[in-house]
Write an enzyme that holds these catalytic residues in place. Structure first.
Site, short mmCIF file in Angstrom:
data_model
loop_
_atom_site.label_atom_id
_atom_site.label_comp_id
_atom_site.label_asym_id
_atom_site.label_seq_id
_atom_site.Cartn_x
_atom_site.Cartn_y
_atom_site.Cartn_z
N THR A 140 141.42 41.19 17.84
CA THR A 140 140.02 40.81 17.85
C THR A 140 139.98 39.58 16.80
O THR A 140 140.50 39.67 15.80
CB THR A 140 139.09 42.11 17.41
OG1 THR A 140 137.90 41.59 17.26
CG2 THR A 140 139.51 42.72 16.36
N ASP A 141 138.77 38.90 16.93
CA ASP A 141 138.50 37.81 16.26
C ASP A 141 137.84 38.26 14.85
O ASP A 141 137.85 37.63 13.76
CB ASP A 141 137.38 36.88 16.85
CG ASP A 141 136.24 37.56 17.16
OD1 ASP A 141 136.07 38.87 17.22
OD2 ASP A 141 135.34 36.81 18.01
N GLU A 142 137.55 39.56 15.05
CA GLU A 142 136.81 40.10 13.62
C GLU A 142 138.00 40.41 12.41
O GLU A 142 137.33 40.60 11.33
CB GLU A 142 136.29 41.72 13.93
CG GLU A 142 135.34 41.48 14.79
CD GLU A 142 134.19 42.74 15.15
OE1 GLU A 142 134.14 43.62 13.87
OE2 GLU A 142 133.47 42.86 16.07
N TYR A 167 136.34 49.22 11.12
CA TYR A 167 137.13 48.78 12.30
C TYR A 167 138.04 47.53 12.23
O TYR A 167 139.13 47.55 12.68
CB TYR A 167 135.96 48.56 13.39
CG TYR A 167 136.37 47.87 14.90
CD1 TYR A 167 137.35 48.55 15.52
CD2 TYR A 167 135.92 46.51 14.79
CE1 TYR A 167 137.87 47.75 16.67
CE2 TYR A 167 136.64 45.87 15.98
CZ TYR A 167 137.36 46.35 16.93
OH TYR A 167 137.92 45.64 17.92
N LYS A 171 142.11 47.08 12.82
CA LYS A 171 142.73 46.09 13.73
C LYS A 171 143.60 45.10 12.98
O LYS A 171 144.66 44.75 13.49
CB LYS A 171 141.76 45.40 14.53
CG LYS A 171 140.81 46.46 15.35
CD LYS A 171 141.77 46.79 16.52
CE LYS A 171 141.90 46.17 17.62
NZ LYS A 171 142.74 46.43 18.58
P1 NAD Z 1 136.67 50.98 24.62
O1 NAD Z 1 136.21 51.53 23.29
O2 NAD Z 1 135.97 50.59 25.90
O3 NAD Z 1 138.02 51.63 25.22
C1 NAD Z 1 139.13 52.20 24.38
C2 NAD Z 1 139.96 52.95 25.19
O4 NAD Z 1 141.07 53.66 24.49
C3 NAD Z 1 139.26 54.21 25.87
O5 NAD Z 1 139.64 54.62 27.04
C4 NAD Z 1 139.96 55.73 24.86
O6 NAD Z 1 139.57 56.67 25.73
C5 NAD Z 1 140.97 55.00 24.73
N1 NAD Z 1 141.64 55.54 23.43
C6 NAD Z 1 140.99 55.82 22.14
N2 NAD Z 1 141.73 56.22 21.18
C7 NAD Z 1 143.01 56.62 21.89
C8 NAD Z 1 144.03 57.10 21.55
N3 NAD Z 1 144.24 57.77 20.23
N4 NAD Z 1 145.15 57.32 22.34
C9 NAD Z 1 144.96 56.72 23.50
N5 NAD Z 1 143.92 56.37 24.09
C10 NAD Z 1 142.94 56.11 23.26
O7 NAD Z 1 137.12 49.42 24.11
P2 NAD Z 1 137.33 48.21 24.64
O8 NAD Z 1 136.12 47.52 24.50
O9 NAD Z 1 137.65 48.23 25.97
O10 NAD Z 1 138.41 47.43 23.84
C11 NAD Z 1 139.82 47.60 24.13
C12 NAD Z 1 140.72 47.07 22.98
O11 NAD Z 1 140.20 45.69 22.97
C13 NAD Z 1 140.46 47.41 21.58
O12 NAD Z 1 141.69 47.36 21.09
C14 NAD Z 1 139.47 46.43 20.90
O13 NAD Z 1 139.81 46.45 19.59
C15 NAD Z 1 140.00 45.06 21.52
N6 NAD Z 1 138.74 44.06 21.71
C16 NAD Z 1 137.58 44.20 22.31
C17 NAD Z 1 136.85 43.42 22.50
C18 NAD Z 1 135.24 43.89 22.95
O14 NAD Z 1 134.39 42.87 22.88
N7 NAD Z 1 135.07 44.96 23.61
C19 NAD Z 1 136.92 42.21 21.71
C20 NAD Z 1 138.34 41.67 21.39
C21 NAD Z 1 139.22 42.96 21.33
O1 DAU Z 2 134.19 40.11 18.33
C1 DAU Z 2 134.98 41.30 19.07
C2 DAU Z 2 134.66 42.38 18.63
O2 DAU Z 2 133.28 42.49 19.53
C3 DAU Z 2 135.36 43.51 19.35
O3 DAU Z 2 136.51 43.49 18.40
C4 DAU Z 2 134.60 44.90 19.06
O4 DAU Z 2 135.60 45.83 19.87
C5 DAU Z 2 133.26 44.80 19.79
O5 DAU Z 2 132.85 46.00 19.88
C6 DAU Z 2 132.38 43.75 19.36
O6 DAU Z 2 132.01 43.73 18.06
P1 DAU Z 2 130.58 43.55 17.57
O7 DAU Z 2 130.27 44.18 16.55
O8 DAU Z 2 130.40 41.98 17.57
O9 DAU Z 2 129.78 44.12 18.90
P2 DAU Z 2 128.35 45.06 19.20
O10 DAU Z 2 128.01 44.87 20.65
O11 DAU Z 2 128.32 46.22 18.39
O12 DAU Z 2 127.38 44.07 18.51
C7 DAU Z 2 127.20 42.51 18.81
C8 DAU Z 2 126.05 42.01 18.03
O13 DAU Z 2 124.79 42.56 18.36
C9 DAU Z 2 126.43 42.24 16.62
O14 DAU Z 2 126.15 41.13 15.80
C10 DAU Z 2 125.70 43.38 16.22
C11 DAU Z 2 124.18 43.41 17.02
N1 DAU Z 2 123.74 44.49 17.45
C12 DAU Z 2 124.61 45.69 17.96
C13 DAU Z 2 123.91 46.81 18.49
C14 DAU Z 2 124.80 47.92 19.04
C15 DAU Z 2 122.22 44.82 17.53
O15 DAU Z 2 121.58 43.72 17.10
N2 DAU Z 2 121.81 45.71 18.06
C16 DAU Z 2 122.51 46.76 18.39
O16 DAU Z 2 121.93 47.95 18.77
#
Ligand code: NAD
Ligand code: DAU
Length: 357
Positions: A140-142, A167, A171
Protein backbone atom coordinates in the site's frame (compact mmCIF):
# COMPACT_ATOMS: atom_id res chain seq x y z
CA UNK A 1 -2.30 -20.30 -28.64
CA UNK A 2 -2.97 -17.01 -26.86
CA UNK A 3 -2.64 -17.50 -23.18
CA UNK A 4 -4.41 -14.37 -22.10
CA UNK A 5 -5.65 -11.23 -23.81
CA UNK A 6 -2.77 -8.95 -24.71
CA UNK A 7 -0.06 -11.46 -23.73
CA UNK A 8 2.97 -11.32 -26.06
CA UNK A 9 5.30 -13.74 -24.24
CA UNK A 10 6.12 -17.39 -24.91
CA UNK A 11 3.37 -20.04 -24.90
CA UNK A 12 5.44 -22.14 -22.52
CA UNK A 13 4.17 -19.93 -19.73
CA UNK A 14 0.99 -21.99 -19.93
CA UNK A 15 2.90 -24.90 -18.45
CA UNK A 16 4.63 -22.81 -15.82
CA UNK A 17 1.52 -21.01 -14.70
CA UNK A 18 -0.47 -24.05 -13.69
CA UNK A 19 -1.67 -22.91 -10.34
CA UNK A 20 -1.83 -19.64 -8.45
CA UNK A 21 -2.12 -19.50 -4.67
CA UNK A 22 -4.15 -16.45 -3.72
CA UNK A 23 -4.39 -15.50 -0.05
CA UNK A 24 -7.21 -13.27 1.18
CA UNK A 25 -9.18 -14.05 -1.96
CA UNK A 26 -12.54 -13.84 -0.17
CA UNK A 27 -11.98 -10.15 0.55
CA UNK A 28 -12.65 -7.10 -1.58
CA UNK A 29 -9.60 -6.90 -3.88
CA UNK A 30 -8.61 -10.57 -3.66
CA UNK A 31 -12.00 -11.74 -4.92
CA UNK A 32 -11.84 -9.25 -7.82
CA UNK A 33 -8.38 -10.60 -8.70
CA UNK A 34 -9.62 -14.20 -8.61
CA UNK A 35 -12.43 -13.30 -11.03
CA UNK A 36 -10.01 -11.51 -13.34
CA UNK A 37 -7.55 -14.43 -13.38
CA UNK A 38 -10.27 -16.96 -14.18
CA UNK A 39 -11.58 -14.72 -16.98
CA UNK A 40 -8.19 -13.88 -18.48
CA UNK A 41 -6.12 -17.08 -18.25
CA UNK A 42 -7.82 -20.08 -19.77
CA UNK A 43 -5.81 -23.00 -18.34
CA UNK A 44 -5.23 -21.67 -14.87
CA UNK A 45 -6.31 -23.14 -11.52
CA UNK A 46 -6.53 -21.07 -8.34
CA UNK A 47 -6.25 -22.10 -4.72
CA UNK A 48 -7.88 -19.43 -2.65
CA UNK A 49 -6.65 -19.49 0.96
CA UNK A 50 -8.53 -17.24 3.35
CA UNK A 51 -9.27 -17.25 7.08
CA UNK A 52 -12.74 -15.72 6.58
CA UNK A 53 -12.31 -12.99 9.17
CA UNK A 54 -15.09 -10.40 9.49
CA UNK A 55 -13.89 -8.98 6.12
CA UNK A 56 -13.83 -12.30 4.27
CA UNK A 57 -17.07 -13.28 2.62
CA UNK A 58 -17.94 -16.40 0.64
CA UNK A 59 -20.69 -14.39 -1.08
CA UNK A 60 -17.79 -12.69 -2.91
CA UNK A 61 -16.95 -15.99 -4.61
CA UNK A 62 -20.44 -16.84 -5.78
CA UNK A 63 -20.67 -18.22 -9.32
CA UNK A 64 -16.97 -19.08 -9.79
CA UNK A 65 -16.00 -22.17 -11.83
CA UNK A 66 -15.42 -24.88 -9.18
CA UNK A 67 -13.27 -26.96 -11.53
CA UNK A 68 -10.65 -24.18 -11.68
CA UNK A 69 -11.12 -22.46 -8.34
CA UNK A 70 -10.94 -24.11 -4.93
CA UNK A 71 -11.43 -22.41 -1.60
CA UNK A 72 -9.47 -23.43 1.51
CA UNK A 73 -10.23 -21.86 4.85
CA UNK A 74 -6.99 -21.21 6.74
CA UNK A 75 -4.83 -18.66 8.49
CA UNK A 76 -1.63 -17.40 6.82
CA UNK A 77 0.07 -17.23 10.22
CA UNK A 78 -0.42 -21.01 10.62
CA UNK A 79 2.54 -22.59 8.82
CA UNK A 80 1.17 -26.12 8.97
CA UNK A 81 -2.08 -25.03 7.34
CA UNK A 82 -0.22 -23.03 4.68
CA UNK A 83 2.17 -25.89 3.84
CA UNK A 84 -0.78 -28.29 3.74
CA UNK A 85 -2.55 -26.11 1.17
CA UNK A 86 0.37 -24.96 -0.96
CA UNK A 87 1.22 -27.36 -3.77
CA UNK A 88 4.55 -27.76 -5.55
CA UNK A 89 2.84 -26.88 -8.83
CA UNK A 90 2.26 -23.33 -7.67
CA UNK A 91 3.56 -20.68 -10.05
CA UNK A 92 2.90 -17.70 -7.79
CA UNK A 93 1.70 -16.80 -4.33
CA UNK A 94 -0.26 -13.55 -4.46
CA UNK A 95 -0.63 -12.25 -0.92
CA UNK A 96 -3.74 -10.14 -0.31
CA UNK A 97 -4.51 -11.57 3.14
CA UNK A 98 -4.30 -8.81 5.70
CA UNK A 99 -6.04 -6.86 8.37
CA UNK A 100 -6.70 -3.82 6.20
CA UNK A 101 -8.63 -1.14 8.09
CA UNK A 102 -6.65 1.75 9.63
CA UNK A 103 -9.30 2.61 12.26
CA UNK A 104 -9.32 -0.95 13.56
CA UNK A 105 -5.52 -0.91 13.82
CA UNK A 106 -5.76 2.23 15.97
CA UNK A 107 -8.27 0.50 18.26
CA UNK A 108 -6.20 -2.71 18.54
CA UNK A 109 -3.05 -3.57 16.59
CA UNK A 110 -2.58 -7.18 17.74
CA UNK A 111 -4.18 -8.96 14.76
CA UNK A 112 -2.36 -6.63 12.36
CA UNK A 113 0.99 -7.81 13.65
CA UNK A 114 0.07 -11.49 13.53
CA UNK A 115 -1.53 -11.52 10.11
CA UNK A 116 0.32 -8.80 8.24
CA UNK A 117 3.81 -9.47 9.58
CA UNK A 118 4.01 -13.03 10.93
CA UNK A 119 1.63 -14.26 8.21
CA UNK A 120 3.79 -12.78 5.45
CA UNK A 121 6.92 -14.46 6.82
CA UNK A 122 5.10 -17.80 7.07
CA UNK A 123 4.07 -17.47 3.41
CA UNK A 124 7.60 -16.53 2.31
CA UNK A 125 9.07 -19.57 4.09
CA UNK A 126 6.40 -21.87 2.66
CA UNK A 127 6.93 -20.48 -0.84
CA UNK A 128 10.63 -21.32 -0.63
CA UNK A 129 9.95 -24.76 0.77
CA UNK A 130 7.52 -25.58 -2.03
CA UNK A 131 9.71 -24.10 -4.79
CA UNK A 132 7.13 -21.47 -5.77
CA UNK A 133 8.37 -19.40 -8.74
CA UNK A 134 7.12 -15.93 -7.75
CA UNK A 135 5.85 -14.12 -4.68
CA UNK A 136 3.63 -11.06 -5.16
CA UNK A 137 3.14 -8.89 -2.09
CA UNK A 138 0.11 -6.61 -2.35
CA UNK A 139 1.20 -3.55 -0.41
CA UNK A 140 0.00 0.00 0.00
CA UNK A 141 1.00 3.63 -0.52
CA UNK A 142 0.47 4.12 3.23
CA UNK A 143 3.91 2.63 3.98
CA UNK A 144 5.35 5.92 2.67
CA UNK A 145 3.39 8.08 5.11
CA UNK A 146 1.86 11.41 4.20
CA UNK A 147 2.65 14.01 1.51
CA UNK A 148 2.39 17.79 1.97
CA UNK A 149 -0.78 19.27 0.49
CA UNK A 150 -0.78 21.76 -2.36
CA UNK A 151 2.74 20.78 -3.45
CA UNK A 152 3.61 19.08 -6.69
CA UNK A 153 5.23 16.04 -5.03
CA UNK A 154 4.32 12.36 -5.37
CA UNK A 155 5.29 9.00 -3.90
CA UNK A 156 7.80 7.18 -6.07
CA UNK A 157 9.17 3.69 -5.51
CA UNK A 158 12.19 5.38 -3.90
CA UNK A 159 10.23 7.41 -1.33
CA UNK A 160 11.31 6.58 2.23
CA UNK A 161 9.19 4.42 4.52
CA UNK A 162 7.30 6.63 6.99
CA UNK A 163 4.27 4.65 8.15
CA UNK A 164 2.01 6.56 10.53
CA UNK A 165 -0.65 4.05 11.62
CA UNK A 166 -0.21 0.58 13.12
CA UNK A 167 -1.75 -0.81 9.91
CA UNK A 168 0.77 1.03 7.71
CA UNK A 169 3.65 0.03 10.01
CA UNK A 170 2.63 -3.62 9.76
CA UNK A 171 2.48 -3.44 5.95
CA UNK A 172 5.89 -1.73 5.89
CA UNK A 173 7.32 -4.51 8.07
CA UNK A 174 5.86 -7.09 5.68
CA UNK A 175 7.57 -5.35 2.74
CA UNK A 176 10.90 -5.52 4.56
CA UNK A 177 10.45 -9.26 5.05
CA UNK A 178 9.67 -9.73 1.36
CA UNK A 179 12.77 -7.76 0.41
CA UNK A 180 14.85 -9.83 2.84
CA UNK A 181 13.59 -13.09 1.31
CA UNK A 182 14.63 -11.81 -2.11
CA UNK A 183 18.06 -10.54 -1.05
CA UNK A 184 18.95 -13.40 1.30
CA UNK A 185 17.38 -16.41 -0.36
CA UNK A 186 16.95 -15.26 -3.95
CA UNK A 187 13.16 -15.69 -3.85
CA UNK A 188 11.63 -14.06 -6.94
CA UNK A 189 9.45 -11.36 -5.40
CA UNK A 190 7.46 -8.37 -6.65
CA UNK A 191 5.94 -5.75 -4.34
CA UNK A 192 3.10 -3.50 -5.47
CA UNK A 193 1.90 -0.35 -3.69
CA UNK A 194 -1.55 0.84 -4.54
CA UNK A 195 -3.74 3.73 -3.41
CA UNK A 196 -7.39 3.69 -2.31
CA UNK A 197 -9.45 1.11 -4.18
CA UNK A 198 -13.17 1.42 -4.79
CA UNK A 199 -15.64 -0.88 -6.51
CA UNK A 200 -18.03 -3.78 -5.91
CA UNK A 201 -17.83 -5.95 -2.76
CA UNK A 202 -15.87 -3.53 -0.57
CA UNK A 203 -16.68 -4.04 3.09
CA UNK A 204 -18.77 -1.08 4.32
CA UNK A 205 -16.36 -0.03 7.08
CA UNK A 206 -14.29 1.69 4.36
CA UNK A 207 -15.12 5.29 3.51
CA UNK A 208 -16.66 4.98 0.07
CA UNK A 209 -19.03 2.02 0.64
CA UNK A 210 -19.89 3.41 4.09
CA UNK A 211 -20.83 6.78 2.57
CA UNK A 212 -22.71 5.05 -0.25
CA UNK A 213 -24.62 2.77 2.09
CA UNK A 214 -25.56 5.63 4.42
CA UNK A 215 -26.58 7.88 1.51
CA UNK A 216 -28.82 5.17 0.07
CA UNK A 217 -30.53 5.01 3.49
CA UNK A 218 -30.63 8.82 3.97
CA UNK A 219 -28.35 8.48 7.01
CA UNK A 220 -25.64 11.00 7.98
CA UNK A 221 -22.22 10.45 6.39
CA UNK A 222 -19.34 10.81 8.89
CA UNK A 223 -16.46 12.84 7.43
CA UNK A 224 -13.33 12.98 9.59
CA UNK A 225 -11.81 16.37 10.50
CA UNK A 226 -12.14 19.07 7.85
CA UNK A 227 -12.71 16.60 5.00
CA UNK A 228 -9.66 17.96 3.13
CA UNK A 229 -7.53 14.79 3.45
CA UNK A 230 -6.58 13.62 0.00
CA UNK A 231 -6.62 10.04 -1.26
CA UNK A 232 -5.58 8.67 -4.67
CA UNK A 233 -8.55 6.60 -5.89
CA UNK A 234 -8.43 3.66 -8.29
CA UNK A 235 -11.14 1.31 -9.54
CA UNK A 236 -10.50 -2.18 -8.16
CA UNK A 237 -10.32 -3.95 -11.55
CA UNK A 238 -7.64 -1.51 -12.71
CA UNK A 239 -5.58 -2.44 -9.65
CA UNK A 240 -6.12 -6.14 -10.42
CA UNK A 241 -5.04 -5.74 -14.06
CA UNK A 242 -1.85 -4.09 -12.82
CA UNK A 243 -1.27 -7.00 -10.43
CA UNK A 244 -1.73 -9.49 -13.25
CA UNK A 245 0.90 -7.67 -15.31
CA UNK A 246 3.24 -7.51 -12.31
CA UNK A 247 2.82 -11.26 -11.81
CA UNK A 248 3.50 -12.01 -15.48
CA UNK A 249 6.20 -9.53 -16.36
CA UNK A 250 7.37 -7.70 -13.23
CA UNK A 251 11.10 -7.64 -12.57
CA UNK A 252 12.32 -9.91 -9.76
CA UNK A 253 12.88 -7.79 -6.66
CA UNK A 254 10.99 -4.81 -8.07
CA UNK A 255 8.52 -2.48 -6.36
CA UNK A 256 5.76 -0.89 -8.48
CA UNK A 257 3.46 1.96 -7.54
CA UNK A 258 -0.08 1.48 -8.85
CA UNK A 259 -2.12 4.67 -9.14
CA UNK A 260 -4.63 6.20 -11.53
CA UNK A 261 -3.54 9.84 -11.06
CA UNK A 262 -6.86 10.49 -9.36
CA UNK A 263 -6.26 12.56 -6.22
CA UNK A 264 -9.38 13.78 -4.44
CA UNK A 265 -10.13 15.38 -1.07
CA UNK A 266 -12.60 13.26 0.91
CA UNK A 267 -15.23 15.98 0.82
CA UNK A 268 -15.17 15.93 -2.99
CA UNK A 269 -15.55 12.14 -2.96
CA UNK A 270 -18.72 12.44 -0.89
CA UNK A 271 -20.00 15.33 -2.98
CA UNK A 272 -19.60 13.43 -6.25
CA UNK A 273 -21.24 10.39 -4.69
CA UNK A 274 -24.21 12.44 -3.45
CA UNK A 275 -24.52 14.20 -6.81
CA UNK A 276 -24.56 10.91 -8.73
CA UNK A 277 -27.13 9.50 -6.29
CA UNK A 278 -29.27 12.66 -6.35
CA UNK A 279 -28.98 13.02 -2.54
CA UNK A 280 -28.58 16.30 -0.57
CA UNK A 281 -25.27 17.60 0.82
CA UNK A 282 -27.04 18.02 4.16
CA UNK A 283 -26.28 14.32 4.78
CA UNK A 284 -22.61 15.24 5.32
CA UNK A 285 -21.62 15.33 8.98
CA UNK A 286 -18.14 16.41 10.09
CA UNK A 287 -16.95 14.27 13.01
CA UNK A 288 -13.85 13.97 15.21
CA UNK A 289 -10.68 13.35 13.20
CA UNK A 290 -8.83 10.03 12.99
CA UNK A 291 -5.69 10.15 15.22
CA UNK A 292 -2.52 10.48 13.09
CA UNK A 293 -4.69 11.00 9.99
CA UNK A 294 -2.41 11.09 6.92
CA UNK A 295 -3.08 14.30 5.01
CA UNK A 296 -2.36 13.32 1.44
CA UNK A 297 -1.50 10.26 -0.66
CA UNK A 298 -0.58 10.63 -4.33
CA UNK A 299 1.28 8.06 -6.40
CA UNK A 300 3.56 8.49 -9.36
CA UNK A 301 2.78 5.39 -11.48
CA UNK A 302 5.29 6.11 -14.28
CA UNK A 303 7.40 3.01 -13.58
CA UNK A 304 4.58 0.50 -14.09
CA UNK A 305 3.34 2.52 -17.06
CA UNK A 306 6.67 2.53 -18.86
CA UNK A 307 8.03 -0.85 -17.78
CA UNK A 308 4.89 -2.97 -17.93
CA UNK A 309 2.66 -0.86 -20.19
CA UNK A 310 -0.17 -0.62 -17.63
CA UNK A 311 -2.87 2.06 -17.90
CA UNK A 312 -6.12 2.34 -15.94
CA UNK A 313 -9.25 1.68 -18.01
CA UNK A 314 -11.82 3.42 -15.80
CA UNK A 315 -12.23 7.12 -15.09
CA UNK A 316 -13.34 8.23 -11.63
CA UNK A 317 -16.85 8.83 -13.01
CA UNK A 318 -17.21 5.50 -14.87
CA UNK A 319 -15.83 3.57 -11.87
CA UNK A 320 -18.16 5.38 -9.50
CA UNK A 321 -21.18 4.63 -11.66
CA UNK A 322 -20.26 0.94 -11.82
CA UNK A 323 -19.76 0.86 -8.06
CA UNK A 324 -23.06 2.56 -7.27
CA UNK A 325 -24.90 0.31 -9.71
CA UNK A 326 -23.41 -2.81 -8.10
CA UNK A 327 -24.43 -1.76 -4.58
CA UNK A 328 -27.91 -0.84 -5.81
CA UNK A 329 -28.30 -4.28 -7.41
CA UNK A 330 -26.85 -6.16 -4.44
CA UNK A 331 -28.71 -4.84 -1.42
CA UNK A 332 -28.75 -8.31 0.12
CA UNK A 333 -24.94 -8.46 0.06
CA UNK A 334 -24.83 -5.11 1.87
CA UNK A 335 -27.45 -6.14 4.42
CA UNK A 336 -25.53 -9.31 5.24
CA UNK A 337 -22.20 -7.46 5.49
CA UNK A 338 -23.80 -4.96 7.87
CA UNK A 339 -25.33 -7.53 10.19
CA UNK A 340 -23.69 -9.26 13.17
CA UNK A 341 -20.43 -7.94 14.56
CA UNK A 342 -20.41 -4.95 12.19
CA UNK A 343 -23.24 -3.40 14.23
CA UNK A 344 -21.05 -3.41 17.36
CA UNK A 345 -18.09 -1.99 15.42
CA UNK A 346 -20.19 0.87 14.00
CA UNK A 347 -21.64 1.77 17.43
CA UNK A 348 -18.14 1.79 18.94
CA UNK A 349 -16.54 3.83 16.10
CA UNK A 350 -19.32 6.38 15.41
CA UNK A 351 -21.36 6.37 18.67
CA UNK A 352 -24.62 5.60 16.89
CA UNK A 353 -26.51 2.70 15.31
CA UNK A 354 -25.75 1.56 11.77
CA UNK A 355 -28.55 2.16 9.27
CA UNK A 356 -30.67 -0.82 8.29
CA UNK A 357 -30.34 -2.25 4.77
P1 NAD B 1 -10.18 -6.90 2.94
O1 NAD B 1 -10.11 -6.53 4.37
O2 NAD B 1 -11.42 -6.65 2.17
O3 NAD B 1 -9.85 -8.47 2.77
C1 NAD B 1 -8.84 -9.11 3.48
C2 NAD B 1 -9.03 -10.60 3.30
O4 NAD B 1 -7.96 -11.28 3.99
C3 NAD B 1 -10.34 -11.14 3.90
O5 NAD B 1 -10.95 -12.04 3.03
C4 NAD B 1 -9.89 -11.85 5.18
O6 NAD B 1 -10.75 -12.94 5.55
C5 NAD B 1 -8.51 -12.33 4.77
N1 NAD B 1 -7.63 -12.52 5.93
C6 NAD B 1 -7.43 -11.67 6.97
N2 NAD B 1 -6.57 -12.22 7.86
C7 NAD B 1 -6.20 -13.43 7.35
C8 NAD B 1 -5.32 -14.45 7.79
N3 NAD B 1 -4.64 -14.36 8.94
N4 NAD B 1 -5.18 -15.55 7.01
C9 NAD B 1 -5.87 -15.69 5.83
N5 NAD B 1 -6.72 -14.75 5.39
C10 NAD B 1 -6.89 -13.63 6.13
O7 NAD B 1 -8.93 -6.20 2.27
P2 NAD B 1 -8.77 -5.54 0.83
O8 NAD B 1 -9.23 -4.15 0.87
O9 NAD B 1 -9.31 -6.48 -0.18
O10 NAD B 1 -7.17 -5.51 0.73
C11 NAD B 1 -6.45 -6.64 0.26
C12 NAD B 1 -4.97 -6.35 0.32
O11 NAD B 1 -4.67 -5.20 -0.45
C13 NAD B 1 -4.44 -6.05 1.72
O12 NAD B 1 -3.19 -6.65 1.85
C14 NAD B 1 -4.32 -4.53 1.78
O13 NAD B 1 -3.30 -4.14 2.65
C15 NAD B 1 -3.97 -4.25 0.34
N6 NAD B 1 -4.38 -2.92 -0.16
C16 NAD B 1 -5.67 -2.52 -0.04
C17 NAD B 1 -6.06 -1.30 -0.57
C18 NAD B 1 -7.48 -0.80 -0.48
O14 NAD B 1 -7.75 0.33 -0.88
N7 NAD B 1 -8.42 -1.58 0.02
C19 NAD B 1 -5.11 -0.49 -1.21
C20 NAD B 1 -3.77 -0.94 -1.31
C21 NAD B 1 -3.43 -2.18 -0.78
O1 DAU C 1 -4.18 4.04 0.49
C1 DAU C 1 -4.41 2.67 0.49
C2 DAU C 1 -5.18 2.29 1.73
O2 DAU C 1 -6.50 2.79 1.54
C3 DAU C 1 -5.21 0.80 1.99
O3 DAU C 1 -3.91 0.35 2.28
C4 DAU C 1 -6.13 0.45 3.17
O4 DAU C 1 -6.24 -0.95 3.31
C5 DAU C 1 -7.50 1.04 2.88
O5 DAU C 1 -8.34 0.81 4.00
C6 DAU C 1 -7.39 2.53 2.59
O6 DAU C 1 -6.97 3.26 3.77
P1 DAU C 1 -7.64 4.66 4.16
O7 DAU C 1 -7.45 4.89 5.60
O8 DAU C 1 -7.23 5.73 3.23
O9 DAU C 1 -9.19 4.28 3.80
P2 DAU C 1 -10.56 4.59 4.55
O10 DAU C 1 -11.64 4.11 3.64
O11 DAU C 1 -10.59 4.10 5.95
O12 DAU C 1 -10.59 6.18 4.59
C7 DAU C 1 -10.46 6.96 3.42
C8 DAU C 1 -10.44 8.43 3.84
O13 DAU C 1 -11.72 8.78 4.37
C9 DAU C 1 -9.44 8.72 4.96
O14 DAU C 1 -8.90 10.01 4.75
C10 DAU C 1 -10.27 8.70 6.22
C11 DAU C 1 -11.62 9.20 5.74
N1 DAU C 1 -12.81 8.65 6.46
C12 DAU C 1 -12.90 7.31 6.64
C13 DAU C 1 -13.99 6.76 7.28
C14 DAU C 1 -14.09 5.27 7.50
C15 DAU C 1 -13.82 9.52 6.85
O15 DAU C 1 -13.74 10.74 6.65
N2 DAU C 1 -14.91 8.97 7.47
C16 DAU C 1 -15.04 7.64 7.74
O16 DAU C 1 -16.06 7.21 8.33
Amino acid sequence: MTLFKGWEGPDSLAEIMQEIFVTGGAGFIGSAFVRLLLDEISELRIRNFDALTYAGNLDNLEGLDGSRHSFIRGNIADSEAVLGALSENTYAVVNFAAESHVDRSIANAAEFLTTNIVGTQVLLDAARERGVKRFIQVSTDEVMGSLPENEDVFFTEKSPFQPNSPYAASKAAAEHLVRAAHETFGLDTVVTRCGNNYGPRQFPEKFLPLALSNALNDQPIPVYGDGRNVRDWIYVDDHCRALLLAMEKGRAGAVYNIGARNERPNIEVVESLLKTLGKPKSLIRFVKDRPGHDRRYALDPSLIETELGWRPQETWESGLEKTIEWYRQNTQWLERAKSGAYRDYYREQYGEEVSAG
